[in-house]
Scaffold this motif. Structure first.
Motif, PDB file in Angstrom:
ATOM      1  N   TYR A   1      27.890   5.437   2.789  1.00  0.00           N
ATOM      2  CA  TYR A   1      28.590   4.167   2.563  1.00  0.00           C
ATOM      3  C   TYR A   1      28.706   3.796   1.076  1.00  0.00           C
ATOM      4  N   ASN A   2      28.896   4.766   0.240  1.00  0.00           N
ATOM      5  CA  ASN A   2      29.083   4.555  -1.207  1.00  0.00           C
ATOM      6  C   ASN A   2      27.855   4.011  -1.927  1.00  0.00           C
TER       7      ASN A   2
ATOM      8  N   GLY B   1      31.740   1.362   4.576  1.00  0.00           N
ATOM      9  CA  GLY B   1      32.687   2.332   5.106  1.00  0.00           C
ATOM     10  C   GLY B   1      32.689   2.301   6.617  1.00  0.00           C
ATOM     11  N   TYR B   2      33.401   3.240   7.192  1.00  0.00           N
ATOM     12  CA  TYR B   2      33.555   3.329   8.640  1.00  0.00           C
ATOM     13  C   TYR B   2      32.810   4.549   9.154  1.00  0.00           C
ATOM     14  N   LYS B   3      31.990   4.342  10.167  1.00  0.00           N
ATOM     15  CA  LYS B   3      31.156   5.430  10.672  1.00  0.00           C
ATOM     16  C   LYS B   3      31.976   6.640  11.090  1.00  0.00           C
ATOM     17  N   ASN B   4      33.079   6.377  11.773  1.00  0.00           N
ATOM     18  CA  ASN B   4      33.876   7.481  12.308  1.00  0.00           C
ATOM     19  C   ASN B   4      35.253   7.565  11.667  1.00  0.00           C
ATOM     20  N   SER B   5      35.385   6.936  10.491  1.00  0.00           N
ATOM     21  CA  SER B   5      36.668   6.942   9.765  1.00  0.00           C
ATOM     22  C   SER B   5      37.805   6.399  10.612  1.00  0.00           C
ATOM     23  N   THR B   6      37.493   5.465  11.505  1.00  0.00           N
ATOM     24  CA  THR B   6      38.535   4.850  12.339  1.00  0.00           C
ATOM     25  C   THR B   6      38.682   3.403  11.914  1.00  0.00           C
ATOM     26  N   ARG B   7      39.594   3.146  11.022  1.00  0.00           N
ATOM     27  CA  ARG B   7      39.727   1.814  10.438  1.00  0.00           C
ATOM     28  C   ARG B   7      40.204   0.760  11.437  1.00  0.00           C
ATOM     29  N   ASP B   8      40.628   1.181  12.622  1.00  0.00           N
ATOM     30  CA  ASP B   8      41.054   0.207  13.612  1.00  0.00           C
ATOM     31  C   ASP B   8      39.880  -0.292  14.444  1.00  0.00           C
ATOM     32  N   ASN B   9      38.684   0.264  14.226  1.00  0.00           N
ATOM     33  CA  ASN B   9      37.512  -0.142  14.985  1.00  0.00           C
ATOM     34  C   ASN B   9      36.564  -0.898  14.060  1.00  0.00           C
ATOM     35  N   LEU B  10      36.673  -2.229  14.062  1.00  0.00           N
ATOM     36  CA  LEU B  10      35.877  -3.035  13.139  1.00  0.00           C
ATOM     37  C   LEU B  10      34.385  -2.939  13.429  1.00  0.00           C
TER      38      LEU B  10
ATOM     39  N   GLN C   1      32.696  -0.439  13.738  1.00  0.00           N
ATOM     40  CA  GLN C   1      32.139   0.714  13.047  1.00  0.00           C
ATOM     41  C   GLN C   1      32.023   0.484  11.538  1.00  0.00           C
ATOM     42  N   PHE C   2      32.454  -0.661  11.060  1.00  0.00           N
ATOM     43  CA  PHE C   2      32.411  -0.961   9.634  1.00  0.00           C
ATOM     44  C   PHE C   2      30.984  -1.337   9.251  1.00  0.00           C
ATOM     45  N   SER C   3      30.373  -0.576   8.361  1.00  0.00           N
ATOM     46  CA  SER C   3      28.951  -0.731   8.084  1.00  0.00           C
ATOM     47  C   SER C   3      28.657  -0.681   6.591  1.00  0.00           C
ATOM     48  N   GLY C   4      27.397  -0.867   6.262  1.00  0.00           N
ATOM     49  CA  GLY C   4      26.966  -0.949   4.878  1.00  0.00           C
ATOM     50  C   GLY C   4      26.973  -2.404   4.441  1.00  0.00           C
ATOM     51  N   VAL C   5      27.389  -2.661   3.207  1.00  0.00           N
ATOM     52  CA  VAL C   5      27.558  -4.043   2.739  1.00  0.00           C
ATOM     53  C   VAL C   5      28.868  -4.550   3.332  1.00  0.00           C
ATOM     54  N   GLN C   6      28.754  -5.285   4.417  1.00  0.00           N
ATOM     55  CA  GLN C   6      29.951  -5.678   5.166  1.00  0.00           C
ATOM     56  C   GLN C   6      30.761  -6.766   4.487  1.00  0.00           C
ATOM     57  N   ARG C   7      30.073  -7.670   3.812  1.00  0.00           N
ATOM     58  CA  ARG C   7      30.791  -8.818   3.263  1.00  0.00           C
ATOM     59  C   ARG C   7      30.094  -9.371   2.036  1.00  0.00           C
ATOM     60  N   CYS C   8      30.888  -9.827   1.076  1.00  0.00           N
ATOM     61  CA  CYS C   8      30.407 -10.571  -0.092  1.00  0.00           C
ATOM     62  C   CYS C   8      31.172 -11.885  -0.176  1.00  0.00           C
ATOM     63  N   ASP C   9      30.628 -12.845  -0.904  1.00  0.00           N
ATOM     64  CA  ASP C   9      31.382 -14.074  -1.136  1.00  0.00           C
ATOM     65  C   ASP C   9      32.326 -13.882  -2.319  1.00  0.00           C
ATOM     66  N   GLU C  10      33.060 -14.913  -2.680  1.00  0.00           N
ATOM     67  CA  GLU C  10      34.068 -14.795  -3.727  1.00  0.00           C
ATOM     68  C   GLU C  10      33.469 -14.469  -5.085  1.00  0.00           C
ATOM     69  N   ALA C  11      32.183 -14.799  -5.260  1.00  0.00           N
ATOM     70  CA  ALA C  11      31.514 -14.521  -6.533  1.00  0.00           C
ATOM     71  C   ALA C  11      30.901 -13.128  -6.581  1.00  0.00           C
TER      72      ALA C  11
ATOM     73  N   LEU D   1      23.255  -1.794   8.870  1.00  0.00           N
ATOM     74  CA  LEU D   1      22.936  -0.363   8.874  1.00  0.00           C
ATOM     75  C   LEU D   1      22.183  -0.077  10.162  1.00  0.00           C
ATOM     76  N   VAL D   2      22.937   0.028  11.244  1.00  0.00           N
ATOM     77  CA  VAL D   2      22.390   0.230  12.581  1.00  0.00           C
ATOM     78  C   VAL D   2      22.482   1.703  12.957  1.00  0.00           C
ATOM     79  N   SER D   3      21.389   2.245  13.484  1.00  0.00           N
ATOM     80  CA  SER D   3      21.348   3.660  13.902  1.00  0.00           C
ATOM     81  C   SER D   3      21.784   4.586  12.773  1.00  0.00           C
ATOM     82  N   GLU D   4      21.194   4.400  11.608  1.00  0.00           N
ATOM     83  CA  GLU D   4      21.573   5.192  10.437  1.00  0.00           C
ATOM     84  C   GLU D   4      20.438   6.075   9.911  1.00  0.00           C
TER      85      GLU D   4
END
Length: 213
Positions: free
Chosen positions: A75-76, A88-97, A99-109, A117-120
């Motif tokens: 996940y970089n 990043g995406y566990k299975n490189s399937t960007r249509d499956n949210l 599967q989006f893992s790692g640092v999922q979200r930051c605020d505007e700052a 990081l589940v089952s990693e």
């Protein structure tokens, strides 16, 4: 690469966070994280960005504490990218949210809010340095090989309302999460032991799993 930080300057920043002893131990996750920032990180941050340096350091300590090289996906992490792109995406399937893992979200700052990081195959301890991510909202480390205790520093983060730690080998107590005045949406751990000794004491966890499953 231009060296933004010297070791002496880095020590001044990180000793109040991690202590001098761990930063002088060349095998510790803290030393390895500091060495990476000083000698290998290509983000080229300036000393004016100390808050971002500390955030980067905390995540690097976590990476080394949990044998990041052996995670199922990287996940970089420890890339030159901003930490908000350490995902990043566990299975490189960007249509499956889901599967989006790692640092999922930051605020505007640019402050880290969600980490999943589940089952990693995270293997090791949760470092107290994660408590420096003071804007965390959601932390999910279910289904891994984490052991040791849950750092009390996480209970000090007033914005953190979801902590999911089930299906690990963590032990000790999480009562600090029950007395800090924070109303958690989810607080889970392996705290239900059946007829056997519980792994984690957590009277306020709203989701518990049997340690033997």
């Amino acid at each position: 690469k231009v060296m933004i930080l010297s070791f002496s300057t880095a020590m001044e920043i990180f000793v109040p966070i991690s202590g001098e002893e761990s930063l002088k131990n060349e095998t510790s996750p803290q030393y390895l994280a500091m060495d990476w920032i000083v000698n290998h990180d290509g983000a080229n941050m300036t000393l004016k960005e100390e808050d971002k340096i500390i955030q980067r350091y905390a995540l690097a300590v976590f990476y080394f504490s949990t044998q990041g090289k052996n995670w199922n996906h990287q996940y970089n992490f420890l890339s030159d990218k901003d930490v908000c792109a350490w995902n990043g995406y566990k299975n490189s399937t960007r249509d499956n949210l889901d599967q989006f893992s790692g640092v999922q979200r930051c605020d505007e700052a640019g402050n880290v809010q969600n980490i999943e990081l589940v089952s990693e195959n995270l293997t090791g301890t949760i470092p107290s340095e994660l408590g420096m991510l003071t804007n965390l909202v959601d932390l999910k480390f279910n289904f891994n090989n984490l052991f040791g205790t849950v750092p009390i520093e996480l209970s000090y983060i007033s914005s953190l309302t979801e902590v999911e730690l089930m299906r690990n080998d963590l032990t000790g107590g999480m009562e600090a999460f029950c007395t800090n005045g924070i109303e958690y949406e989810y607080l889970s751990a392996d705290c239900f032991g059946g007829n056997k000794t519980t792994k984690i004491e957590c009277s306020c966890c709203n989701l518990c799993s049997p340690w033997f499953l």
